[in-house]
Write an enzyme that holds these catalytic residues in place. Structure first.
Site, PDB file in Angstrom:
ATOM      1  N   ARG A   1       0.836  -1.193   0.000  1.00 57.33           N
ATOM      2  CA  ARG A   1       0.000   0.000   0.000  1.00 57.33           C
ATOM      3  C   ARG A   1       0.880   1.256   0.000  1.00 57.33           C
ATOM      4  O   ARG A   1       1.939   1.299   0.638  1.00 57.33           O
ATOM      5  CB  ARG A   1      -0.881  -0.028   1.243  1.00 57.33           C
ATOM      6  CG  ARG A   1      -1.939   1.072   1.326  1.00 57.33           C
ATOM      7  CD  ARG A   1      -2.998   0.910   0.285  1.00 57.33           C
ATOM      8  NE  ARG A   1      -4.209   1.666   0.628  1.00 57.33           N
ATOM      9  CZ  ARG A   1      -5.123   2.031  -0.245  1.00 57.33           C
ATOM     10  NH1 ARG A   1      -4.968   1.727  -1.537  1.00 57.33           N
ATOM     11  NH2 ARG A   1      -6.199   2.680   0.114  1.00 57.33           N
TER      12      ARG A   1
ATOM     13  N   THR B   1      -9.211   0.039  -9.767  1.00 46.94           N
ATOM     14  CA  THR B   1      -8.594  -1.124  -9.141  1.00 46.94           C
ATOM     15  C   THR B   1      -8.733  -2.331 -10.060  1.00 46.94           C
ATOM     16  O   THR B   1      -9.625  -2.393 -10.901  1.00 46.94           O
ATOM     17  CB  THR B   1      -9.257  -1.400  -7.775  1.00 46.94           C
ATOM     18  OG1 THR B   1      -9.163  -0.231  -6.969  1.00 46.94           O
ATOM     19  CG2 THR B   1      -8.617  -2.554  -7.038  1.00 46.94           C
TER      20      THR B   1
ATOM     21  N   THR C   1      -3.940  -1.296  -7.495  1.00 50.67           N
ATOM     22  CA  THR C   1      -4.776  -0.117  -7.732  1.00 50.67           C
ATOM     23  C   THR C   1      -3.963   1.150  -7.917  1.00 50.67           C
ATOM     24  O   THR C   1      -2.829   1.250  -7.446  1.00 50.67           O
ATOM     25  CB  THR C   1      -5.748   0.089  -6.544  1.00 50.67           C
ATOM     26  OG1 THR C   1      -6.650   1.159  -6.828  1.00 50.67           O
ATOM     27  CG2 THR C   1      -5.000   0.383  -5.264  1.00 50.67           C
TER      28      THR C   1
ATOM     29  N   ASP D   1      -7.937   8.096  -0.130  1.00 46.43           N
ATOM     30  CA  ASP D   1      -8.575   7.034   0.649  1.00 46.43           C
ATOM     31  C   ASP D   1      -8.487   7.312   2.146  1.00 46.43           C
ATOM     32  O   ASP D   1      -9.096   6.601   2.940  1.00 46.43           O
ATOM     33  CB  ASP D   1      -7.931   5.684   0.336  1.00 46.43           C
ATOM     34  CG  ASP D   1      -8.649   4.949  -0.768  1.00 46.43           C
ATOM     35  OD1 ASP D   1      -9.702   5.440  -1.226  1.00 46.43           O
ATOM     36  OD2 ASP D   1      -8.168   3.880  -1.197  1.00 46.43           O
TER      37      ASP D   1
ATOM     38  N   SER E   1      -7.863   0.605   2.972  1.00 45.49           N
ATOM     39  CA  SER E   1      -8.280   0.104   1.661  1.00 45.49           C
ATOM     40  C   SER E   1      -9.420  -0.884   1.805  1.00 45.49           C
ATOM     41  O   SER E   1      -9.576  -1.541   2.837  1.00 45.49           O
ATOM     42  CB  SER E   1      -7.095  -0.586   0.973  1.00 45.49           C
ATOM     43  OG  SER E   1      -7.507  -1.256  -0.200  1.00 45.49           O
ATOM     44  N   SER E   2     -10.211  -1.000   0.748  1.00 46.92           N
ATOM     45  CA  SER E   2     -11.267  -2.014   0.675  1.00 46.92           C
ATOM     46  C   SER E   2     -10.811  -3.273  -0.053  1.00 46.92           C
ATOM     47  O   SER E   2     -11.575  -4.241  -0.149  1.00 46.92           O
ATOM     48  CB  SER E   2     -12.488  -1.447  -0.056  1.00 46.92           C
ATOM     49  OG  SER E   2     -13.023  -0.343   0.621  1.00 46.92           O
TER      50      SER E   2
ATOM     51  N   GLY F   1     -13.723  -2.407  -7.468  1.00 47.54           N
ATOM     52  CA  GLY F   1     -15.008  -1.729  -7.308  1.00 47.54           C
ATOM     53  C   GLY F   1     -15.102  -0.933  -6.034  1.00 47.54           C
ATOM     54  O   GLY F   1     -16.173  -0.790  -5.453  1.00 47.54           O
ATOM     55  N   GLY F   2     -13.957  -0.423  -5.565  1.00 48.15           N
ATOM     56  CA  GLY F   2     -13.965   0.467  -4.429  1.00 48.15           C
ATOM     57  C   GLY F   2     -14.549  -0.149  -3.183  1.00 48.15           C
ATOM     58  O   GLY F   2     -14.292  -1.305  -2.839  1.00 48.15           O
TER      59      GLY F   2
END
Length: 583
Positions: A113, A401, A419, A441, A465-466, A487-488
């Protein structure tokens, strides 16, 4: 607006066979054969399988398997190729999370990340004493985090790579140098995100015509600058991205951006490290589910959705029953409430991960769910180990993403979500690749009701993050499913839904991914996928107490590989351009 636009809280939410198989350093990979879609699967012990959001990237990974490479090699080659052919979604200017699992069930995870620069602080996204609107915070320098994908790739390759580092780059270099056709999905992204897709003059010259309109789908684009960048990193190693000319160019680009310039230094970039973290695993029925821990909210949210449904007979209820989808929505509401309260970078805040996946805690949360009625409100719980009194914040949302999965001849698998955050990230281009806008984010407003939020901006911190790369093992200890999605903020909902489809409803991974999406992460609003069976269930869902059920256009993209009957079978979301490719 669709699922993927910013949502306000109250209104929303995949050992070499012989040394001779490996090209010597710098040797070109043989010209690729046409991608072969794996419709019926490949046998255990075959070279393996790749599923990705673009068949050209899946073919890049399959080439590595063909050469005797590992699942990790294939995943890295796929990520690099996606930098070329799917720049709207991911690339070396962004970051990601990687799960690697071997045939014995050992799971390792790497956190790649992005990080905030040293100069960042809680009011990073303020101007004139006021917070920027989400859309205004994206373009330019302030949204850029230090990219993580290449140091992630290098760490993973050092641990589990079988081919040379240079070999992994060859398919991507060829695509960039010789040209690739703009896909319909990319063209739509260029049209819909012109503010970022064509923000940088280099990007505009590459992907837009003299009339300022995106080039037509099918137009072949040669990205010579990206080819040169990849050739340099292939020859000199990942550290060359984080030091020297490339790092200086990133820092200068961010610091002199026409919009939202921000202080990022070469020291910020050189200091970046990918981090090995413990996987987050738990039991769902007879299956072991493993995912990525903080700063990802994926593992805890996906697992909470599943575990809260465990006491219900989802198989008997069936996929055609509105009650099943009502239960899924209720489980989402509770899981997302905990996500928004507690999840952030665990290097900076105390995240009660063990408590959030504690079976007793989730059994108690499950008792709040009724098969015949809707909860009036879905509030965060108090999991064991919760200490810090942070305020619950509105979810932020990443949109650009991609996910890909690989398996190799040894039965090892890689599940990798990558992403650049929004479509084309910050819009800034360096060396032919886009820089991310990952810092949006973070919570733009750092506090709420007088309390700090866990996901506020801090120097060196990684935004929540998702992304939800997941590996699932069966009662025999063997890998059953490798899956993830794009898809966020909908990603955990997509992944959990597909897992239910495979494990509870006995669907193939492809059919489970193709199931419509229900999305209910906050407030009393439930979103259902427009034009699907869920839209016809709106009256039934309303009768169960869901006051606001809204049909929205889909924008989903999941990929998986499953193990069934001694075969690996690939799955790509039919809503996407994805494909599964066998070597």
């Amino acid at each position: 607006m669709d699922f993927l636009r910013p949502l306000r809280f109250a209104a929303i939410f995949a050992a070499l066979l012989a040394n001779a198989c490996v090209p010597p350093p710098g040797a070109p990979v043989a010209p690729p054969s046409p991608p072969r879609a794996a419709t019926t699967g490949v046998a255990e012990g075959s070279p393996g399988l790749v599923s990705a959001a673009d068949p050209r990237a899946a073919e890049a990974g399959a080439q590595m398997l063909r050469l005797g490479g590992s699942a990790t090699d294939a995943a890295i080659a796929t990520m690099l190729a996606l930098t070329v052919v799917e720049p709207q979604s991911s690339g070396i200017g962004g970051g990601g999370f990687l799960l690697m699992g071997d045939a014995s069930g050992l799971v390792e995870t790497i956190d790649g990340r992005e990080t905030a620069p040293k100069a960042a602080g809680p009011q990073w996204f303020y101007a004139g004493g006021k917070p920027l609107a989400y859309g205004d915070a994206i373009p330019g320098g302030r949204s850029v985090g230090v990219p993580g994908n290449l140091r992630l790739a290098a760490l993973a390759h050092n641990k589990h790579g079988k081919l040379s580092w240079r070999t992994l780059f060859q398919p991507a270099i060829r695509l960039a140098r010789e040209g690739f056709a703009i896909s319909p999905r990319m063209r739509a992204s260029l049209a819909g995100a012109a503010r970022t897709g064509g923000y940088d003059p280099a990007a505009r010259a590459l992907f837009y015509g003299t009339d300022d309109q995106p080039l037509a789908a099918g137009t072949v684009v040669q990205n010579a600058a990206l080819a040169a960048t990849l050739e340099s990193i292939a020859a000199r190693g990942a550290d060359s991205f984080y030091t020297g000319d490339n790092a200086a160019t990133i820092a200068a680009k961010v610091g002199t951006a026409p919009t939202n310039p921000a202080p990022m230094t070469t020291a910020d970039i050189a200091a970046y490290k990918a981090v090995e973290r413990a996987p987050v695993c738990g039991q769902y029925r007879q299956y072991r589910v493993c995912g990525m821990g903080p700063p990802s909210s994926g593992a805890t949210t996906v697992y909470a959705i599943l575990k809260q449904l465990e006491r219900f007979d989802m198989k008997a209820l069936g996929l055609a029953n509105p009650a099943s989808w009502h239960l899924i929505a209720e489980a989402q509401r509770l899981a997302y409430a905990d996500r928004d309260q507690y999840l952030a970078d665990s290097d900076f805040v105390s995240v009660p991960v063990i408590g959030l996946v504690d079976p007793a805690y989730l059994a108690g949360r499950s008792q709040l769910i009724s098969e015949g009625a809707t909860m009036p409100t879905a509030l965060p719980g108090t999991p064991p180990g919760a200490k810090a009194a942070f305020a619950r914040a509105e979810p932020q949302n990443e949109q650009g993403t991609t996910h890909f999965v690989t398996v190799d001849r040894w039965g090892s698998a890689a599940s990798y979500t990558s992403t650049v955050e929004g479509p084309f990230g910050s819009g800034l281009m360096v060396g032919g690749y886009y820089l991310n806008n990952e810092l949006t984010d973070f919570n733009i407003v750092p506090d709420r009701d007088g309390k700090p939020t866990a996901n506020r901006v801090e120097a060196g911190k990684r935004p929540r993050s998702s992304m939800s790369p997941t590996l699932i093992y069966g009662p025999d200890g063997k890998l059953r499913l490798a899956i993830g999605a794009a898809g966020g903020v909908t990603i955990p909902a997509q992944v959990a839904k597909a897992i239910i489809g495979v494990l509870d409803w006995n669907l193939s991974a492809r059919d489970a991914i193709a199931l419509p999406v229900i999305f209910a992460p906050g407030g009393d609003v439930v979103f259902v996928e427009k034009g699907t069976s869920l839209e016809t269930m709106i009256p039934a869902l309303q009768k169960l107490g869901h006051a606001q059920v809204i049909a929205r256009n889909p924008s989903f993209k999941a990929n998986a590989i499953e193990h069934v009957g001694g075969q690996w079978r690939g799955a790509a979301d039919p809503r996407s351009e994805g494909a599964s490719v066998a070597p």
